[in-house]
Design an enzyme around this catalytic site. Sequence first.
Site, short mmCIF file in Angstrom:
data_model
loop_
_atom_site.label_atom_id
_atom_site.label_comp_id
_atom_site.label_asym_id
_atom_site.label_seq_id
_atom_site.Cartn_x
_atom_site.Cartn_y
_atom_site.Cartn_z
N ARG A 71 0.82 -1.21 0.00
CA ARG A 71 0.00 0.00 0.00
C ARG A 71 0.86 1.27 0.00
NH1 ARG A 71 -4.98 2.19 2.32
NH2 ARG A 71 -4.14 3.43 4.03
N SER B 20 -13.14 14.51 -1.80
CA SER B 20 -14.54 14.03 -1.83
C SER B 20 -14.89 13.31 -0.53
CB SER B 20 -14.79 13.14 -3.03
OG SER B 20 -13.84 12.10 -3.08
N ASP C 289 -20.48 8.15 1.47
CA ASP C 289 -20.85 7.35 2.64
C ASP C 289 -22.00 8.03 3.38
OD1 ASP C 289 -17.97 5.70 2.81
OD2 ASP C 289 -17.79 7.78 2.20
N ARG D 298 -25.22 7.52 1.54
CA ARG D 298 -25.72 6.15 1.73
C ARG D 298 -26.32 5.98 3.14
NH1 ARG D 298 -26.56 1.92 -0.81
NH2 ARG D 298 -26.33 -0.13 0.14
N SER E 261 -34.87 14.37 4.27
CA SER E 261 -35.35 14.77 5.59
C SER E 261 -34.48 14.22 6.71
CB SER E 261 -36.80 14.29 5.80
OG SER E 261 -37.64 14.93 4.88
N HIS F 35 -30.69 14.18 8.45
CA HIS F 35 -29.39 14.85 8.53
C HIS F 35 -28.50 14.00 9.40
CE1 HIS F 35 -30.60 18.41 6.38
NE2 HIS F 35 -31.78 18.19 6.93
N HIS G 181 -12.44 8.18 4.70
CA HIS G 181 -13.28 7.50 3.72
C HIS G 181 -12.65 6.11 3.58
CE1 HIS G 181 -15.40 6.32 0.16
NE2 HIS G 181 -14.31 6.35 -0.58
N THR H 116 -15.50 1.33 -8.45
CA THR H 116 -16.72 2.14 -8.33
C THR H 116 -16.49 3.47 -9.04
OG1 THR H 116 -16.07 3.37 -6.35
CG2 THR H 116 -17.04 1.21 -5.99
#
Length: 309
Positions: A85, A140, A145, A148, A163, A165, A172, A227
Amino acid sequence: MKVGIVGAGMVGSAAGYALALRGGASEVVFVDRSEALAVAQAEDVAHAVPFAHPCRVRAGDYDALEGAGVVILAAGVAQKPGEDRLSLLSRNAEVFAQVIEGVQRAAPEALLLVASNPVDIMTQVACNLSHLPPERVIGSGTILDTARFRSLLGGHLGVAPQSVHAYVLGEHGDSEVLSWASARAGSEPVARFAAQVGAPITQTVRERIDAGVRRAAYRIIEGKGATWYGIGAGLARIVQAVRDDQRAVLSVSMVTAEVEGVRDVALSLPRVVGREGVLATLSPELAPDEAQALRTSAEVLKETAGQLT
Ligand code: ADP
Protein backbone atom coordinates in the site's frame (compact mmCIF):
# COMPACT_ATOMS: atom_id res chain seq x y z
CA MET A 1 -17.82 27.78 -14.57
CA LYS A 2 -15.05 25.94 -16.34
CA VAL A 3 -14.10 22.66 -14.65
CA GLY A 4 -10.91 20.73 -15.34
CA ILE A 5 -10.63 17.01 -14.76
CA VAL A 6 -7.13 15.54 -14.60
CA GLY A 7 -7.33 11.77 -14.92
CA ALA A 8 -9.90 10.69 -17.49
CA GLY A 9 -10.29 7.14 -16.18
CA MET A 10 -13.49 5.72 -14.71
CA VAL A 11 -13.87 8.22 -11.86
CA GLY A 12 -12.80 11.29 -13.84
CA SER A 13 -15.07 10.47 -16.78
CA ALA A 14 -18.02 9.67 -14.49
CA ALA A 15 -17.54 13.09 -12.85
CA GLY A 16 -17.51 14.77 -16.27
CA TYR A 17 -20.64 12.87 -17.30
CA ALA A 18 -22.44 13.79 -14.06
CA LEU A 19 -21.46 17.44 -14.51
CA ALA A 20 -22.81 17.43 -18.07
CA LEU A 21 -26.09 15.78 -17.03
CA ARG A 22 -26.62 18.02 -13.96
CA GLY A 23 -25.69 21.20 -15.78
CA GLY A 24 -22.89 21.72 -13.29
CA ALA A 25 -20.37 23.39 -15.59
CA SER A 26 -20.28 25.60 -18.67
CA GLU A 27 -17.15 23.83 -19.86
CA VAL A 28 -15.43 20.56 -18.94
CA VAL A 29 -11.82 19.88 -19.95
CA PHE A 30 -10.32 16.41 -19.64
CA VAL A 31 -6.55 16.04 -19.24
CA ASP A 32 -4.85 12.66 -19.05
CA ARG A 33 -1.39 11.19 -19.48
CA SER A 34 -3.07 9.25 -22.28
CA GLU A 35 -4.19 11.92 -24.73
CA ALA A 36 -6.17 9.36 -26.73
CA LEU A 37 -8.18 8.43 -23.62
CA ALA A 38 -8.90 12.08 -22.75
CA VAL A 39 -10.05 12.76 -26.33
CA ALA A 40 -12.27 9.66 -26.37
CA GLN A 41 -13.88 10.42 -22.99
CA ALA A 42 -14.49 14.03 -24.01
CA GLU A 43 -16.18 12.96 -27.23
CA ASP A 44 -18.31 10.35 -25.49
CA VAL A 45 -19.46 12.74 -22.74
CA ALA A 46 -20.03 15.49 -25.35
CA HIS A 47 -22.51 13.16 -27.05
CA ALA A 48 -24.65 13.21 -23.89
CA VAL A 49 -24.84 17.01 -23.92
CA PRO A 50 -27.63 17.34 -26.54
CA PHE A 51 -29.82 15.35 -24.13
CA ALA A 52 -28.82 17.40 -21.09
CA HIS A 53 -27.60 20.97 -20.46
CA PRO A 54 -25.46 23.25 -22.62
CA CYS A 55 -21.83 22.46 -21.81
CA ARG A 56 -18.64 22.50 -23.89
CA VAL A 57 -16.70 19.27 -23.37
CA ARG A 58 -13.20 18.83 -24.72
CA ALA A 59 -9.79 17.32 -24.08
CA GLY A 60 -6.56 19.25 -23.86
CA ASP A 61 -3.22 19.63 -22.16
CA TYR A 62 -2.62 21.53 -18.96
CA ASP A 63 -2.74 24.89 -20.79
CA ALA A 64 -6.39 24.17 -21.61
CA LEU A 65 -7.18 24.43 -17.89
CA GLU A 66 -6.58 28.18 -17.90
CA GLY A 67 -9.47 29.98 -16.19
CA ALA A 68 -10.88 26.84 -14.53
CA GLY A 69 -12.67 27.54 -11.24
CA VAL A 70 -12.30 23.97 -10.03
CA VAL A 71 -9.93 21.20 -11.12
CA ILE A 72 -10.87 17.66 -10.15
CA LEU A 73 -7.84 15.47 -9.48
CA ALA A 74 -8.76 11.91 -10.44
CA ALA A 75 -5.37 10.74 -11.74
CA GLY A 76 -3.66 7.73 -10.31
CA VAL A 77 -1.81 4.53 -11.05
CA ALA A 78 -3.01 0.99 -10.40
CA GLN A 79 -1.49 -1.36 -7.84
CA LYS A 80 1.17 -3.66 -9.31
CA PRO A 81 0.93 -7.35 -8.40
CA GLY A 82 2.48 -7.82 -4.95
CA GLU A 83 2.93 -4.07 -4.40
CA ASP A 84 2.30 -2.88 -0.86
CA ARG A 85 0.00 0.00 0.00
CA LEU A 86 2.77 2.41 0.89
CA SER A 87 4.68 1.90 -2.35
CA LEU A 88 1.45 2.47 -4.31
CA LEU A 89 0.84 5.58 -2.26
CA SER A 90 4.31 6.95 -3.00
CA ARG A 91 3.81 6.39 -6.72
CA ASN A 92 0.48 8.19 -6.55
CA ALA A 93 2.09 11.04 -4.63
CA GLU A 94 4.60 11.33 -7.50
CA VAL A 95 1.70 11.48 -9.98
CA PHE A 96 0.18 14.29 -7.91
CA ALA A 97 3.50 16.18 -7.88
CA GLN A 98 3.46 16.26 -11.71
CA VAL A 99 -0.25 16.93 -11.98
CA ILE A 100 -0.39 19.76 -9.44
CA GLU A 101 2.60 21.47 -11.00
CA GLY A 102 0.81 21.41 -14.38
CA VAL A 103 -2.51 22.54 -12.95
CA GLN A 104 -1.06 25.44 -10.97
CA ARG A 105 0.96 26.70 -13.90
CA ALA A 106 -2.20 26.95 -16.02
CA ALA A 107 -4.86 27.68 -13.40
CA PRO A 108 -3.32 29.13 -10.24
CA GLU A 109 -6.72 30.39 -9.05
CA ALA A 110 -8.43 26.99 -9.28
CA LEU A 111 -9.79 25.23 -6.26
CA LEU A 112 -8.56 21.63 -6.14
CA LEU A 113 -11.07 18.81 -5.68
CA VAL A 114 -9.33 15.54 -4.88
CA ALA A 115 -10.97 12.28 -5.93
CA SER A 116 -8.03 9.85 -6.14
CA ASN A 117 -7.87 7.22 -3.40
CA PRO A 118 -6.99 6.92 -0.60
CA VAL A 119 -8.72 10.26 -0.79
CA ASP A 120 -7.81 11.64 2.65
CA ILE A 121 -4.12 10.94 2.20
CA MET A 122 -4.18 12.32 -1.35
CA THR A 123 -5.93 15.45 -0.06
CA GLN A 124 -3.11 15.95 2.42
CA VAL A 125 -0.54 15.35 -0.34
CA ALA A 126 -2.31 17.83 -2.64
CA CYS A 127 -2.46 20.43 0.13
CA ASN A 128 1.27 20.07 0.85
CA LEU A 129 2.29 20.14 -2.80
CA SER A 130 0.09 23.03 -3.87
CA HIS A 131 0.83 25.32 -0.90
CA LEU A 132 -2.79 26.44 -1.19
CA PRO A 133 -4.70 27.25 2.00
CA PRO A 134 -6.34 24.00 3.23
CA GLU A 135 -9.85 25.32 2.59
CA ARG A 136 -9.08 25.41 -1.16
CA VAL A 137 -8.05 21.74 -1.36
CA ILE A 138 -11.16 19.64 -0.84
CA GLY A 139 -11.32 15.85 -0.91
CA SER A 140 -14.54 14.03 -1.83
CA GLY A 141 -14.07 12.22 1.50
CA THR A 142 -17.21 10.66 2.92
CA ILE A 143 -19.71 12.53 0.73
CA LEU A 144 -20.87 9.21 -0.69
CA ASP A 145 -20.85 7.35 2.64
CA THR A 146 -22.98 10.12 4.14
CA ALA A 147 -25.46 9.90 1.24
CA ARG A 148 -25.72 6.15 1.73
CA PHE A 149 -26.16 6.53 5.51
CA ARG A 150 -29.04 8.97 4.94
CA SER A 151 -30.62 6.78 2.34
CA LEU A 152 -30.53 3.63 4.54
CA LEU A 153 -31.69 5.56 7.62
CA GLY A 154 -34.48 7.22 5.60
CA GLY A 155 -35.50 3.80 4.28
CA HIS A 156 -35.75 2.40 7.81
CA LEU A 157 -37.73 5.41 9.10
CA GLY A 158 -39.95 5.59 6.01
CA VAL A 159 -38.91 9.16 5.14
CA ALA A 160 -37.04 10.77 2.27
CA PRO A 161 -33.25 10.86 2.70
CA GLN A 162 -33.53 14.65 2.24
CA SER A 163 -35.35 14.77 5.59
CA VAL A 164 -32.48 12.97 7.31
CA HIS A 165 -29.39 14.85 8.53
CA ALA A 166 -26.67 12.42 9.47
CA TYR A 167 -22.96 12.30 8.72
CA VAL A 168 -20.18 9.81 8.23
CA LEU A 169 -16.98 11.26 9.69
CA GLY A 170 -13.25 10.58 9.57
CA GLU A 171 -11.55 8.44 6.96
CA HIS A 172 -13.28 7.50 3.72
CA GLY A 173 -12.52 3.85 4.39
CA ASP A 174 -12.45 1.17 7.05
CA SER A 175 -12.10 3.45 10.08
CA GLU A 176 -14.95 5.79 9.13
CA VAL A 177 -17.44 6.74 11.85
CA LEU A 178 -21.23 6.81 11.46
CA SER A 179 -22.38 9.56 13.78
CA TRP A 180 -25.63 8.30 15.30
CA ALA A 181 -25.59 10.70 18.24
CA SER A 182 -25.88 13.76 15.98
CA ALA A 183 -28.29 12.20 13.47
CA ARG A 184 -31.63 13.99 13.03
CA ALA A 185 -34.80 13.29 11.05
CA GLY A 186 -37.17 16.21 10.58
CA SER A 187 -35.26 18.04 13.36
CA GLU A 188 -35.86 15.22 15.88
CA PRO A 189 -33.01 13.07 17.17
CA VAL A 190 -33.34 9.89 15.10
CA ALA A 191 -34.09 7.67 18.12
CA ARG A 192 -37.08 9.88 19.05
CA PHE A 193 -38.24 10.02 15.44
CA ALA A 194 -37.91 6.24 15.20
CA ALA A 195 -39.98 5.72 18.36
CA GLN A 196 -42.71 8.04 17.04
CA VAL A 197 -43.05 6.18 13.75
CA GLY A 198 -42.83 2.75 15.39
CA ALA A 199 -39.50 1.82 13.76
CA PRO A 200 -37.05 1.64 16.66
CA ILE A 201 -33.35 1.65 15.89
CA THR A 202 -32.34 -1.60 17.54
CA GLN A 203 -28.77 -2.89 17.70
CA THR A 204 -29.57 -5.16 14.73
CA VAL A 205 -30.85 -2.22 12.66
CA ARG A 206 -27.77 -0.19 13.57
CA GLU A 207 -25.44 -3.00 12.58
CA ARG A 208 -27.27 -3.55 9.31
CA ILE A 209 -27.07 0.14 8.36
CA ASP A 210 -23.44 0.38 9.51
CA ALA A 211 -22.46 -2.59 7.31
CA GLY A 212 -24.57 -1.22 4.45
CA VAL A 213 -22.52 1.97 4.50
CA ARG A 214 -19.10 0.61 5.42
CA ARG A 215 -19.12 -2.38 3.07
CA ALA A 216 -20.76 -0.70 0.06
CA ALA A 217 -17.56 -0.14 -1.92
CA TYR A 218 -16.37 -3.71 -1.25
CA ARG A 219 -19.62 -5.13 -2.60
CA ILE A 220 -19.43 -3.04 -5.76
CA ILE A 221 -15.77 -3.87 -6.32
CA GLU A 222 -16.61 -7.56 -5.97
CA GLY A 223 -19.22 -7.28 -8.70
CA LYS A 224 -17.60 -4.87 -11.17
CA GLY A 225 -14.00 -4.28 -10.15
CA ALA A 226 -14.23 -0.61 -9.14
CA THR A 227 -16.72 2.14 -8.33
CA TRP A 228 -17.33 5.27 -10.35
CA TYR A 229 -20.95 6.44 -10.87
CA GLY A 230 -21.69 7.29 -7.23
CA ILE A 231 -18.47 9.18 -6.70
CA GLY A 232 -18.85 10.91 -10.08
CA ALA A 233 -22.21 12.29 -8.95
CA GLY A 234 -20.78 13.24 -5.54
CA LEU A 235 -17.99 15.21 -7.22
CA ALA A 236 -20.51 17.02 -9.42
CA ARG A 237 -22.50 17.88 -6.27
CA ILE A 238 -19.44 19.47 -4.66
CA VAL A 239 -18.63 21.42 -7.84
CA GLN A 240 -22.17 22.85 -7.86
CA ALA A 241 -21.86 23.95 -4.24
CA VAL A 242 -18.71 25.86 -5.24
CA ARG A 243 -20.02 27.21 -8.54
CA ASP A 244 -23.23 28.60 -7.07
CA ASP A 245 -21.64 29.61 -3.74
CA GLN A 246 -24.35 27.46 -2.14
CA ARG A 247 -22.80 27.23 1.32
CA ALA A 248 -24.15 23.69 1.49
CA VAL A 249 -23.15 21.54 4.46
CA LEU A 250 -21.33 18.53 3.00
CA SER A 251 -19.10 15.91 4.57
CA VAL A 252 -15.85 16.43 2.70
CA SER A 253 -12.18 15.98 3.48
CA MET A 254 -9.72 18.77 4.21
CA VAL A 255 -6.53 19.20 6.21
CA THR A 256 -7.88 20.14 9.63
CA ALA A 257 -5.87 21.87 12.34
CA GLU A 258 -7.09 19.61 15.14
CA VAL A 259 -9.49 16.68 15.43
CA GLU A 260 -9.94 14.86 18.75
CA GLY A 261 -6.42 15.84 19.76
CA VAL A 262 -4.81 14.89 16.42
CA ARG A 263 -3.22 17.83 14.63
CA ASP A 264 -3.03 18.65 10.90
CA VAL A 265 -4.84 15.67 9.49
CA ALA A 266 -7.07 15.40 6.40
CA LEU A 267 -10.42 13.73 7.05
CA SER A 268 -14.12 14.36 6.67
CA LEU A 269 -16.32 16.47 8.92
CA PRO A 270 -19.47 18.39 8.00
CA ARG A 271 -18.24 21.54 6.29
CA VAL A 272 -19.87 24.58 4.72
CA VAL A 273 -18.85 24.63 1.04
CA GLY A 274 -19.10 27.69 -1.21
CA ARG A 275 -17.21 29.61 -3.86
CA GLU A 276 -14.05 30.05 -1.77
CA GLY A 277 -14.01 26.38 -0.82
CA VAL A 278 -14.59 25.31 2.77
CA LEU A 279 -15.99 28.30 4.68
CA ALA A 280 -16.52 26.61 8.05
CA THR A 281 -16.17 23.22 9.73
CA LEU A 282 -18.64 21.79 12.21
CA SER A 283 -17.90 19.62 15.23
CA PRO A 284 -20.91 17.33 15.57
CA GLU A 285 -22.08 16.22 18.99
CA LEU A 286 -20.60 12.72 19.44
CA ALA A 287 -21.23 9.85 21.85
CA PRO A 288 -18.07 8.86 23.78
CA ASP A 289 -17.52 5.76 21.62
CA GLU A 290 -17.95 7.86 18.46
CA ALA A 291 -15.42 10.44 19.66
CA GLN A 292 -12.96 7.63 20.41
CA ALA A 293 -13.58 6.09 16.95
CA LEU A 294 -13.02 9.47 15.29
CA ARG A 295 -9.78 9.88 17.21
CA THR A 296 -8.64 6.42 16.07
CA SER A 297 -9.57 7.26 12.47
CA ALA A 298 -7.59 10.52 12.66
CA GLU A 299 -4.59 8.67 14.14
CA VAL A 300 -4.65 6.02 11.39
CA LEU A 301 -4.67 8.73 8.71
CA LYS A 302 -2.02 10.82 10.41
CA GLU A 303 0.28 7.83 10.68
CA THR A 304 -0.12 6.83 7.02
CA ALA A 305 0.41 10.40 5.83
CA GLY A 306 3.50 10.60 8.06
CA GLN A 307 4.99 7.48 6.43
CA LEU A 308 4.91 9.24 3.08
CA THR A 309 7.09 12.16 4.07
P1 ADP B 1 -10.08 5.31 -11.41
O1 ADP B 1 -10.95 4.08 -11.38
O2 ADP B 1 -9.64 5.76 -10.05
O3 ADP B 1 -10.65 6.41 -12.23
P2 ADP B 1 -8.33 4.77 -13.63
O4 ADP B 1 -7.09 3.93 -13.69
O5 ADP B 1 -9.51 4.41 -14.46
O6 ADP B 1 -8.70 4.85 -12.09
O7 ADP B 1 -7.94 6.29 -13.98
C1 ADP B 1 -6.79 6.92 -13.58
C2 ADP B 1 -6.33 7.79 -14.74
O8 ADP B 1 -5.22 8.59 -14.31
C3 ADP B 1 -5.85 6.99 -15.95
O9 ADP B 1 -6.60 7.36 -17.08
C4 ADP B 1 -4.37 7.41 -16.10
O10 ADP B 1 -3.96 7.51 -17.45
C5 ADP B 1 -4.36 8.77 -15.43
N1 ADP B 1 -3.01 9.17 -15.00
C6 ADP B 1 -2.08 8.44 -14.36
N2 ADP B 1 -0.94 9.16 -14.17
C7 ADP B 1 -1.17 10.39 -14.68
C8 ADP B 1 -0.39 11.59 -14.80
N3 ADP B 1 0.84 11.66 -14.32
N4 ADP B 1 -0.95 12.64 -15.41
C9 ADP B 1 -2.22 12.58 -15.89
N5 ADP B 1 -2.99 11.50 -15.83
C10 ADP B 1 -2.49 10.40 -15.23
